[in-house]
Scaffold this motif. Structure first.
Motif, PDB file in Angstrom:
ATOM      1  N   SER A 115       6.791 -46.528  26.217  1.00 24.08           N
ATOM      2  CA  SER A 115       7.520 -46.029  27.747  1.00 24.08           C
ATOM      3  C   SER A 115       6.693 -46.739  29.088  1.00 24.08           C
ATOM      4  O   SER A 115       6.854 -46.044  29.651  1.00 24.08           O
ATOM      5  N   ILE A 116       5.108 -47.185  28.247  1.00 19.49           N
ATOM      6  CA  ILE A 116       4.556 -46.732  29.747  1.00 19.49           C
ATOM      7  C   ILE A 116       4.505 -48.330  29.647  1.00 19.49           C
ATOM      8  O   ILE A 116       4.234 -47.932  31.294  1.00 19.49           O
ATOM      9  N   ILE A 117       3.617 -49.111  29.160  1.00 22.52           N
ATOM     10  CA  ILE A 117       4.071 -50.573  29.467  1.00 22.52           C
ATOM     11  C   ILE A 117       6.042 -51.105  29.756  1.00 22.52           C
ATOM     12  O   ILE A 117       6.879 -51.216  28.389  1.00 22.52           O
ATOM     13  N   SER A 118       5.988 -51.348  31.120  1.00 18.93           N
ATOM     14  CA  SER A 118       7.351 -52.205  30.805  1.00 18.93           C
ATOM     15  C   SER A 118       7.339 -53.348  30.733  1.00 18.93           C
ATOM     16  O   SER A 118       6.315 -53.951  29.750  1.00 18.93           O
ATOM     17  N   ARG A 119       9.025 -53.672  29.995  1.00 22.53           N
ATOM     18  CA  ARG A 119       8.418 -54.808  28.730  1.00 22.53           C
ATOM     19  C   ARG A 119       8.076 -56.222  29.626  1.00 22.53           C
ATOM     20  O   ARG A 119       7.405 -56.841  28.620  1.00 22.53           O
ATOM     21  N   ALA A 124       3.425 -60.430  30.147  1.00 20.13           N
ATOM     22  CA  ALA A 124       2.459 -60.759  30.722  1.00 20.13           C
ATOM     23  C   ALA A 124       1.290 -61.411  30.208  1.00 20.13           C
ATOM     24  O   ALA A 124       0.429 -61.022  29.406  1.00 20.13           O
ATOM     25  N   PHE A 125       0.756 -62.197  31.259  1.00 16.08           N
ATOM     26  CA  PHE A 125      -0.421 -63.313  30.522  1.00 16.08           C
ATOM     27  C   PHE A 125      -1.678 -62.458  31.603  1.00 16.08           C
ATOM     28  O   PHE A 125      -1.400 -62.558  32.843  1.00 16.08           O
ATOM     29  N   ILE A 126      -2.606 -62.037  30.381  1.00 15.73           N
ATOM     30  CA  ILE A 126      -4.071 -61.273  31.061  1.00 15.73           C
ATOM     31  C   ILE A 126      -5.536 -62.308  31.826  1.00 15.73           C
ATOM     32  O   ILE A 126      -5.727 -63.378  30.470  1.00 15.73           O
ATOM     33  N   ARG A 156      -5.532 -54.654  35.670  1.00 16.11           N
ATOM     34  CA  ARG A 156      -5.255 -54.078  34.240  1.00 16.11           C
ATOM     35  C   ARG A 156      -6.194 -53.025  33.725  1.00 16.11           C
ATOM     36  O   ARG A 156      -5.978 -53.220  33.122  1.00 16.11           O
ATOM     37  N   ARG A 157      -7.762 -53.104  34.311  1.00 15.99           N
ATOM     38  CA  ARG A 157      -8.278 -52.752  33.061  1.00 15.99           C
ATOM     39  C   ARG A 157      -8.026 -51.118  33.413  1.00 15.99           C
ATOM     40  O   ARG A 157      -8.688 -51.002  32.055  1.00 15.99           O
ATOM     41  N   ILE A 158      -7.483 -50.514  33.565  1.00 14.22           N
ATOM     42  CA  ILE A 158      -6.736 -48.654  33.083  1.00 14.22           C
ATOM     43  C   ILE A 158      -5.909 -49.492  32.339  1.00 14.22           C
ATOM     44  O   ILE A 158      -6.395 -48.521  31.107  1.00 14.22           O
ATOM     45  N   VAL A 159      -5.611 -50.133  31.771  1.00 14.83           N
ATOM     46  CA  VAL A 159      -4.507 -50.188  31.141  1.00 14.83           C
ATOM     47  C   VAL A 159      -4.927 -50.254  29.488  1.00 14.83           C
ATOM     48  O   VAL A 159      -5.376 -50.262  28.319  1.00 14.83           O
TER      49      VAL A 159
END
Length: 165
Positions: A115-119, A124-126, A156-159
């Protein structure tokens, strides 16, 4: 004079007895050391086996995730395979999509992450380095004819802070 050999024999016997006692002490000490080493070796083997079992479980989970990706997200699966075959092109760390690398101990909690991270973000490759992101984007797109969702780790540091610690 007859007593002389008897005294010599007694002294020799006492010396041999003392030598036997010393050898017995040394043998006892060596047996204790061997016993301790054997126990340490058994403990080490037990820890190693436990770690091997944990690794196998993680590999099984990863393989299941990869199989799900192959079934339902074929393009992303192909991107992961391409990345694994071409890791040498990148200077920094490259992370495979979240859905492969994130492990949720309780499967019931997976819905919160979903629910927090979209499909699309889960696919995604980071990339640690933006130049690696560009390299991947250009080469993978050219070779696989697919455009992949990519992101730099600085974006993406927060994620990562929320889910990867």
């Amino acid at each position: 004079n007859e007593l002389q050999p008897t005294v010599e024999l007694k002294n020799r016997r006492d010396a041999l007895t003392n030598e036997c006692k010393n050898i017995a002490k040394q043998l006892y000490t060596l047996e204790l050391s061997l016993s301790e080493l054997t126990a340490e070796e058994q403990s080490r083997k037990s820890r190693q086996r436990s770690i091997e079992i944990q690794i196998q479980k993680l590999q099984d989970i990863t393989n299941k995730k990869l199989e799900g990706l192959r079934r339902y997200e074929k393009d992303t699966f192909n991107g992961v395979q391409w990345l694994r075959q071409n890791k040498g092109w990148f200077k920094g760390e490259v992370l495979e999509p979240f859905q492969l690398i994130i492990n949720v101990p309780n499967p019931c909690d997976a819905k919160y992450i979903e629910s927090i991270i979209s499909r699309n973000d889960r696919k995604a490759f980071i990339f640690e380095r933006s130049d690696d992101l560009n390299t991947f984007y250009e080469r993978a797109k050219r070779q696989t004819k697919v455009v992949y969702k990519c992101s730099s780790s600085t974006e993406r540091r927060i994620v990562f802070g929320l889910f990867m610690t």
